[in-house]
Design a protein around this motif. Structure first.
Motif, PDB file in Angstrom:
ATOM      1  N   LEU A   1      93.250 136.504  94.069  1.00  0.00           N
ATOM      2  CA  LEU A   1      93.933 136.061  92.872  1.00  0.00           C
ATOM      3  C   LEU A   1      95.007 137.071  92.481  1.00  0.00           C
ATOM      4  O   LEU A   1      94.816 138.280  92.629  1.00  0.00           O
TER       5      LEU A   1
ATOM      6  N   TYR B   1      96.561 131.715  86.386  1.00  0.00           N
ATOM      7  CA  TYR B   1      96.870 132.499  87.575  1.00  0.00           C
ATOM      8  C   TYR B   1      98.146 131.953  88.219  1.00  0.00           C
ATOM      9  O   TYR B   1      98.171 130.818  88.699  1.00  0.00           O
TER      10      TYR B   1
ATOM     11  N   TYR C   1      99.553 130.536  97.148  1.00  0.00           N
ATOM     12  CA  TYR C   1      98.837 129.557  96.323  1.00  0.00           C
ATOM     13  C   TYR C   1      98.017 128.607  97.194  1.00  0.00           C
ATOM     14  O   TYR C   1      96.822 128.387  96.957  1.00  0.00           O
TER      15      TYR C   1
ATOM     16  N   GLU D   1      90.471 127.590  83.321  1.00  0.00           N
ATOM     17  CA  GLU D   1      91.390 128.250  84.246  1.00  0.00           C
ATOM     18  C   GLU D   1      92.512 127.306  84.666  1.00  0.00           C
ATOM     19  O   GLU D   1      92.299 126.096  84.823  1.00  0.00           O
TER      20      GLU D   1
ATOM     21  N   TYR E   1      95.552 127.219  87.724  1.00  0.00           N
ATOM     22  CA  TYR E   1      96.126 127.812  88.929  1.00  0.00           C
ATOM     23  C   TYR E   1      97.466 127.120  89.181  1.00  0.00           C
ATOM     24  O   TYR E   1      97.535 125.888  89.184  1.00  0.00           O
TER      25      TYR E   1
END
Length: 287
Positions: free
Chosen positions: A41, A93, A101, A127, A129
């Motif tokens: 991450l 993130y 990614y 979260e 992403y």
């Protein structure tokens, strides 16, 4: 427009075949530092902004305009939907490259489709992403909306969750008009190949089962409820309040069914009105 999907598993999905995935990635990326960089991450920089904590491997100023917009969006949701704000962190993130990614997502979320961004809710964390790119603002507006909503409203029905995210993914000041969805639905209406059906949407069990028409219709219902009529808007806001306070409420599709078959006609009329506004704005742009 590429549609993102947002996953809300009961528990965080992890790779059930990590060793196989790892071997494949070793072959693709090589070994050593390159592999390590692709599978971790991003965390060199941590930027807190209100409820958001943004992690990245590249420097992002605390007052970056994208972060300013994400912070303001929290206020927009609270004021427009009459919901309280939460202090539950939303961890974002940001991967600097598409390759990093995708490598990370393939390993840790192998069942997820190929999308630019995801919202993931676990038992303990919210979260997001996302890959940094030309459409990161749109992606973050969408996924962070999920985060803000899930921090205060449990058990959101799938269509409403996605419809609100599609509504709030457009830039501020656009009155929630998602032009991609509006253009798509205009074509369907002109060919008489689409009939809105909220009860059908309400029965869709998973975001994996949503197609482009479903995302567009979900957005259309949200826009219709927020802009079409004060009574219907009050119904939506009361529904959200019930979910916030009690965690359950009579399905909105059933509450709206009392309006009868003319409800779908009213939604179509609302869309035609928006189409007319867009055509007028295109012909006579403001100076």
């Amino acid at each position: 427009m590429e549609t993102r999907t947002s996953h809300r598993p009961d528990r965080k999905r992890t790779c059930g075949c990590g060793r196989v995935a790892l071997l494949v990635l070793v072959g693709l990326l090589g070994c050593g530092s390159a592999l390590k960089n692709h599978l971790r991450l991003p965390d060199l920089f941590q930027t807190p902004r209100g409820q958001l904590i943004v992690y990245s491997d590249f420097f992002l100023p605390t007052h970056h305009r994208l972060l300013e917009e994400m912070t303001a969006r929290r206020v927009d949701l609270s004021q427009e939907l009459l919901l309280p704000v939460s202090d539950e962190p939303i961890h974002i993130y940001l991967f600097e490259t598409t390759e990093q990614y995708k490598a990370y997502m393939r390993l840790h979320f192998p069942t997820f489709p190929d999308r630019r961004a995801f919202f993931v809710e676990t038992d303990t964390r919210l979260e997001v992403y996302a890959q940094w790119g030309d459409r990161v603002a749109e992606d973050l507006r969408h996924e962070v909306t999920h985060g803000y909503l899930h921090s205060v409203v449990p058990n959101l029905p799938l269509w409403l969750d996605e419809g609100l995210a599609e509504y709030y993914e457009v830039p501020r000041g656009n009155r929630g008009i998602n032009r991609s969805h509006l253009n798509y639905l205009e074509k369907q209406l002109r060919h008489d190949s689409w009939r809105p059906d909220l009860a059908r949407l309400d029965a869709i069990p998973s975001c994996d089962d949503l197609n482009r028409a479903d995302y567009a219709e979900s957005w259309a219902w949200v826009h219709f409820l927020l802009y079409g009529n004060p009574t219907r808007k009050a119904l939506l806001l009361n529904y959200l309040r019930e979910l916030h306070q009690h965690g359950c409420a009579e399905p909105l599709s059933k509450q709206l069914a009392s309006y009868g078959p003319t409800l779908e006609e009213a939604l179509a009329a609302h869309l035609w009105s928006l189409i007319g506004q867009m055509e007028t704005a295109h012909r006579f742009p403001s100076k």
